[in-house]
Write an enzyme that holds these catalytic residues in place. Structure first.
Site: not given
Ligand code: G6P
Length: 615
Positions: A2, A27, A73, A100-101, A488, A492, A495, A511, A610
């Site tokens: 949010c 965000r 959100w 927020n929160g 990673e 990516k 996502e 396995h 984000k």
């Molecule tokens: C969210 C973001 C990711 C990020 C993760 C951890 O899921 O979409 O891209 O890696 O949070 O975020 P941070 O800010 O703690 O690295």
């Protein structure tokens, strides 16, 4: 997640609110809304994008001298108009709240307020705050005091902004566990959850602290802190000048922020490592004034993080154990905080986070402290974040604002910082000769150029992306320090392209995952010319023999030749410790170009946020 923007000025604030919300879009959100004072409180809400809210504003000629706005959100209650913020309470004199929160004790307060006759029209915990403040306002008849008394009853981490219909000349805001800052402007005063939302109006920023409640008027403001006094004690907070440039938060010539951020990696890494480039040796002080003492006493390392930052931690484990000779565990923050881990004495706990706001990472670090871990280090990209304030050592990655939800430059700058930490630990623990240290500094100095060269593979990756775009699944393989890089790469791809992708340590192939291999399953392999290359080549043979289609990112000297169903993109010759950082680049480019082919929302993938500020 949010986002909050608020403004009170001597001009119409709606343009500032909308532009601020646009800045906070990154965000992640699923509904948006605002309220302004103009002969009463006028509220607009939508489950669409901020652009949709702007259309409603235009249709209804909404304007006003004070307002609060929000991107939501969904946590409590589905994304819908009735759950979108702002939430109201009261009939005769309404108040409006954005939040927020999460309020953890919202059920209990809701029951109490229902017994007092308050009616709830949404499923949110935010409406509980609105009614609670209205209830306290009946006793106190002063919004600032009513907010102070209300937050004394709220449990959880949150930031709020509140307006009152009968007092349009003020906005009251409060911070507890979620970021909130005030912008002090010439034409008025502002509030937001992120400074990028306020640059349009002012660069003079006050970062509110835990327990702060502030009352904003168009010409002045006052701040009280409620940690030790329920009604608040007046406090002074420093006004900082924000050095964030407009270019840093604007797209410029790029189509997407993710694209911009991929291509910014050479400069982001150069900025992060700037202080070692001209040095002959590395000073532990880079990690804080106490670092030398703490790092020399460190016998064990525990890394806590989420998402991409967790993958950076996994890479660091290989480096720290191999180069510095210190045992290192890495845990997903949301798992660690609910386990009963054994605390080792002399452990350094490292929290890695781009945002420094991730709720699980913050909670895991707190939990580690409760388990008697004395020393902690934050590796973080946001200087004003909660994480930075929570640890006794810190290192700032200087990637600049990362706006694309899928993390790119934050990851490579985290890796660069963790490599620097590894070298520092190795030096302090007498595992590194002067010559080795010098050689490693030289390698770090070369990293930005090496990243720039690696970006050249883009045109070849684009060709691969076309065939990936039609697939439903993909496997990513790596070994050793490149296994987390494969993880990673898979993250990516899923996502932003929504293709189901999994990563395996290549030795694990037989396995289980080998059963999935057929002509429909693309298999991406990371093949650096390191000591595991021959093992990896055998794993690739196992795939090839079963008709799998291999896409290999190899070093120039890896000696893997193209053949039917075996495609190879060559990077530079093997770069030793830097290799995982460089091998990240083509995987980011692959995910980006596959997403472009599939037409997904690259910067704002569905359902993702984000900064994940809730559990
Ligand atoms: C969210 C973001 C990711 C990020 C993760 C951890 O899921 O979409 O891209 O890696 O949070 O975020 P941070 O800010 O703690 O690295």
């Amino acid at each position: 997640m949010c986002g909050i923007v608020g403004a009170i000025a001597n001009v119409d604030v709606v343009p500032v609110l909308l532009k601020g919300l646009l800045r906070l879009e990154y965000r992640g959100y699923d509904s948006a809304g605002l309220v302004v004072t103009n002969h009463g409180l006028q509220r607009l809400r939508t489950t669409g994008r901020v652009a949709e809210l702007s259309k409603l504003v235009a249709q209804q000629n909404t304007c006003g001298l004070a307002g609060i706005a929000h991107t939501r959100w969904a946590t409590h209650g589905e994304p819908s108009e009735r759950n979108a913020h702002p939430h109201f309470s009261g009939e005769k004199s309404r108040i409006a709240v954005v939040h927020n929160g999460i309020i953890e004790n919202h059920e209990e307060i809701r029951t109490h307020l229902k017994n007092q006759g308050y009616e709830f029209t949404s499923d949110t915990d935010t409406e509980v705050i609105a009614h609670l403040i209205a209830f306290k306002l009946e006793q106190e008849n002063n919004l600032l005091k009513a907010v102070c008394l209300s937050i004394a009853e709220l449990q959880g981490a949150y930031a709020i902004a509140v307006m009152e219909e009968t007092h349009p000349e003020r906005i009251v805001v409060a911070r507890n566990g979620a970021p909130l800052l005030i912008g002090v402007g010439k034409d008025g005063n502002y509030v937001a959850s992120d400074s990028s939302a306020l640059l349009q109006a002012t660069r003079d920023i006050i970062y509110l602290e835990e327990g702060d409640v502030a009352e904003l008027h168009n010409r002045d403001y006052r701040i009280v802190n409620c940690l030790h006094n329920q009604l608040g004690e007046a406090v002074e907070r420093t006004v900082h000048e924000s050095y964030l440039s407009n270019e840093a938060i604007e797209l410029g010539p790029y189509t997407h922020f993710m694209q911009k951020e991929i291509f910014e990696q050479p400069s982001a890494v150069a900025n992060t490592l700037e202080m070692v480039f001209n040095a002959q040796s590395i000073s532990p002080n880079l990690f804080g004034s106490e670092a030398e003492k703490v790092l020399s006493g460190t016998k064990h390392i525990l890394i806590l993080a989420c998402g991409t930052s967790y993958h950076a931690g996994l890479v660091a484990r290989y480096w720290i154990e191999a180069v510095a000779g210190i045992p290192c565990n890495v845990d997903i923050a949301s798992e660690y905080r609910y386990r009963n881990p054994i605390a080792h004495p002399n452990t350094l706990v490292i929290g890695i986070s781009q945002s420094g706001e991730t709720a699980d990472t913050l909670a895991a670090l707190n939990y580690a402290k409760k388990l008697n871990h004395q020393h902690s280090l934050a590796i973080c990209n946001v200087p004003e974040s909660a994480l930075i304030r929570q640890t006794n050592l810190r290192f700032l990655t200087r990637a600049g604002p990362e706006i694309g939800v899928a993390s790119t430059k934050a990851f490579t700058t985290q890796l660069a910082s963790l490599l620097l930490l590894t070298i520092t630990l190795a030096k302090i623990h007498h595992r590194l000769s002067k010559d080795d240290e010098y050689r490693m500094i030289a390698a770090l100095r070369h990293l930005p150029v090496a990243l720039q060269n690696t970006l050249q593979v883009e045109s070849q990756v684009k060709v691969w992306a076309k065939s990936f775009a039609t697939k439903r699944h993909a496997l990513f393989l790596g070994r050793g320090v490149h296994y987390p890089i494969a993880m990673e790469g898979a993250l990516k791809l899923k996502e932003i392209s929504y293709i189901h992708a999994e990563a395996y340590a290549a030795g694990e192939l037989k396995h289980g995952p080998l059963a999935l291999v057929d002509s429909e399953m693309p298999i991406v392999a990371i093949a650096p010319n390191d000591q595991l290359l021959s093992k990896l080549k055998s794993n690739l043979q196992e795939v090839h023999a079963r008709g799998g289609e291999l896409y290999v990112f190899a070093d120039a000297d890896s000696q893997i030749m193209e053949s039917k169903n075996l495609h190879v993109i060559r990077l530079a010759e093997h770069t030793g410790l830097l290799s995982p950082i460089l091998h990240t680049i083509p995987l980011q480019l692959l995910a980006y170009h596959v997403a472009l082919e599939r037409g997904t929302d690259v910067d704002k993938p569905r359902n993702l946020a984000k900064a994940v500020t809730v559990e």
